[in-house]
Design a protein around this motif. Structure first.
Motif, PDB file in Angstrom:
ATOM      1  N   UNK A   1      68.167   3.051 -13.056  1.00 19.44           N
ATOM      2  CA  UNK A   1      68.343   1.166 -13.755  1.00 19.44           C
ATOM      3  C   UNK A   1      68.756  -0.044 -13.017  1.00 19.44           C
ATOM      4  N   UNK A   2      68.898   0.247 -11.615  1.00 22.63           N
ATOM      5  CA  UNK A   2      69.090  -1.139 -11.286  1.00 22.63           C
ATOM      6  C   UNK A   2      67.417  -1.717 -10.670  1.00 22.63           C
ATOM      7  N   UNK A   3      66.218  -1.220 -11.283  1.00 25.18           N
ATOM      8  CA  UNK A   3      65.096  -1.451 -10.750  1.00 25.18           C
ATOM      9  C   UNK A   3      64.977  -1.926 -12.213  1.00 25.18           C
ATOM     10  N   UNK A   4      65.250  -1.552 -13.109  1.00 23.65           N
ATOM     11  CA  UNK A   4      64.963  -1.746 -15.057  1.00 23.65           C
ATOM     12  C   UNK A   4      65.961  -3.326 -14.644  1.00 23.65           C
TER      13      UNK A   4
ATOM     14  N   UNK B   1      69.898  -9.681  -7.559  1.00 26.20           N
ATOM     15  CA  UNK B   1      69.812  -7.684  -8.320  1.00 26.20           C
ATOM     16  C   UNK B   1      68.462  -7.161  -6.812  1.00 26.20           C
ATOM     17  N   UNK B   2      67.598  -8.024  -6.528  1.00 26.68           N
ATOM     18  CA  UNK B   2      66.676  -7.912  -5.559  1.00 26.68           C
ATOM     19  C   UNK B   2      67.876  -6.865  -4.357  1.00 26.68           C
ATOM     20  N   UNK B   3      68.454  -7.595  -4.034  1.00 20.47           N
ATOM     21  CA  UNK B   3      68.838  -7.381  -2.975  1.00 20.47           C
ATOM     22  C   UNK B   3      69.964  -5.505  -3.306  1.00 20.47           C
ATOM     23  N   UNK B   4      70.272  -5.459  -4.562  1.00 16.66           N
ATOM     24  CA  UNK B   4      70.961  -4.830  -5.012  1.00 16.66           C
ATOM     25  C   UNK B   4      69.819  -3.360  -5.033  1.00 16.66           C
ATOM     26  N   UNK B   5      69.209  -3.433  -5.431  1.00 16.11           N
ATOM     27  CA  UNK B   5      67.639  -2.573  -5.022  1.00 16.11           C
ATOM     28  C   UNK B   5      67.398  -2.475  -3.975  1.00 16.11           C
ATOM     29  N   UNK B   6      67.776  -3.139  -2.930  1.00 10.84           N
ATOM     30  CA  UNK B   6      66.935  -2.664  -2.041  1.00 10.84           C
ATOM     31  C   UNK B   6      68.211  -1.782  -0.786  1.00 10.84           C
ATOM     32  N   UNK B   7      69.659  -2.274  -1.221  1.00 10.47           N
ATOM     33  CA  UNK B   7      70.608  -1.573  -0.628  1.00 10.47           C
ATOM     34  C   UNK B   7      70.495  -0.372  -1.612  1.00 10.47           C
TER      35      UNK B   7
ATOM     36  N   UNK C   1      60.117  -1.032  -5.660  1.00 12.28           N
ATOM     37  CA  UNK C   1      60.202  -1.847  -5.888  1.00 12.28           C
ATOM     38  C   UNK C   1      58.221  -1.640  -6.771  1.00 12.28           C
ATOM     39  N   UNK C   2      57.934  -0.911  -6.230  1.00  8.87           N
ATOM     40  CA  UNK C   2      55.992  -0.923  -7.760  1.00  8.87           C
ATOM     41  C   UNK C   2      56.619   0.740  -7.711  1.00  8.87           C
TER      42      UNK C   2
ATOM     43  N   UNK D   1      57.693  -1.490 -20.627  1.00 12.85           N
ATOM     44  CA  UNK D   1      59.642  -1.967 -20.592  1.00 12.85           C
ATOM     45  C   UNK D   1      60.152  -2.931 -20.378  1.00 12.85           C
ATOM     46  N   UNK D   2      59.815  -3.028 -18.964  1.00 14.20           N
ATOM     47  CA  UNK D   2      60.629  -3.869 -18.341  1.00 14.20           C
ATOM     48  C   UNK D   2      60.625  -4.829 -18.908  1.00 14.20           C
TER      49      UNK D   2
END
Length: 293
Positions: free
Chosen positions: A34-37, A198-204, A209-210, A219-220
């Motif tokens: 969900x965080x990636x979306x 949000x990028x920082x959240x995905x990293x954490x 990312x790919x 969908x994104x």
């Protein structure tokens, strides 16, 4: 925007709420975290609005005061915290608890608008807020056999409540800054900041990312065009013309729209309790918005 639309702001807001209602369907179809979306929704939205903001509103960018720029950064940060906190809350508490608490945001908007913006809350608007929130609570509890108190954890509930407070801050900041700043420069800064956060959240969280299939990228993009551009961006146009409380309460119509779309597109039939709650949300939104639109 420099040219006013020849339609009532309430009608435009209704279209924005309907577009936002598609978010749940698109997320349900997605298999990505969900965080990636959420990240790509904001990133693609930023990519769509920034060329317009830079190309047609370069002078407006130059006139952007330090106060308004910092305010837009604050709004983008609040929006990112809202997404991150709300999505994470679903990992620690029930969907019913999370949705009920995050939909309490009109209360914080009403209080904040009264304290910070001097917007008065009439009796009918207050009654509409109460009815809409109660209806949203009934809707979120309709499809579960558990209760808010017996199934939820303190941590998850706190995250959902944080999501409500931060999205209220996002609405209030928009209402204040949009009185002085053009739409596209404002949303370009807000969305850009939100995407970075949000990028920082995905990293954490350690997500990739790919490596997602073509269907996920479509969908994104759909999340960016529908809920992002038509939903949030159009709402930021409306918020210059309507009180923040009206816009906030109208967003409570999102679960009603999402339920209707799920019935048509996912064959998910709502139970009677959910239907009753949805009717209460519609009634509350009508009472709170039509009088003031």
């Amino acid at each position: 925007m420099t040219v006013d639309l020849e339609v009532p702001p309430i009608a435009v807001l209704a279209v924005a709420v309907l577009a936002t209602s598609t978010s749940a369907i698109l997320v349900r179809w997605s298999a990505a975290p969900s965080s990636v979306a959420a990240f790509y929704r904001i990133l693609f939205t930023t990519a769509l609005v920034t060329p317009v903001a830079v190309g047609r509103y370069r002078a407006a960018f130059a006139r952007l005061s330090r106060r308004d720029f910092m305010g837009a950064i604050g709004a983008g940060t609040a929006l990112a915290v809202h997404f991150a906190a709300w999505f994470e809350s679903l990992n620690h508490t029930s969907v019913a608890a999370s949705v009920t608490l995050v939909q309490s945001q009109p209360i914080f908007v009403a209080v904040g608008a009264w304290l910070l913006l001097g917007e008065r809350i009439g009796r009918k608007t207050a009654a509409g807020i109460v009815v809409a929130i109660l209806g949203a609570a009934v809707m979120s509890l309709g499809d579960t056999e558990t209760t808010l108190l017996s199934d939820a954890t303190l941590y998850g509930n706190a995250l959902a409540l944080l999501g409500a407070v931060t999205v209220a801050g996002y609405v209030l900041a928009g209402r204040s800054i949009r009185q002085r700043v053009s739409l596209f420069p404002y949303v370009a800064v807000v969305y850009g900041v939100c995407a970075v956060m949000l990028m920082l959240v995905v990293v954490a969280q350690g997500h990739a990312f790919v490596g997602y299939p073509t269907r996920e990228w479509l969908l994104f993009l759909g999340l960016a065009v529908g809920p992002g551009i038509v939903g949030h961006t159009v709402s930021n146009w409306v918020i210059e013309r309507l009180e923040s409380v009206v816009v906030s309460v109208a967003w409570l119509g999102e679960p009603v729209g999402a339920t209707a779309l799920a019935f048509v597109l996912l064959a998910e039939v709502p139970d009677p309790v959910t239907v009753v709650g949805g009717l209460a949300v519609v009634a509350g939104v009508a009472v709170a918005t039509l009088e003031r639109g």
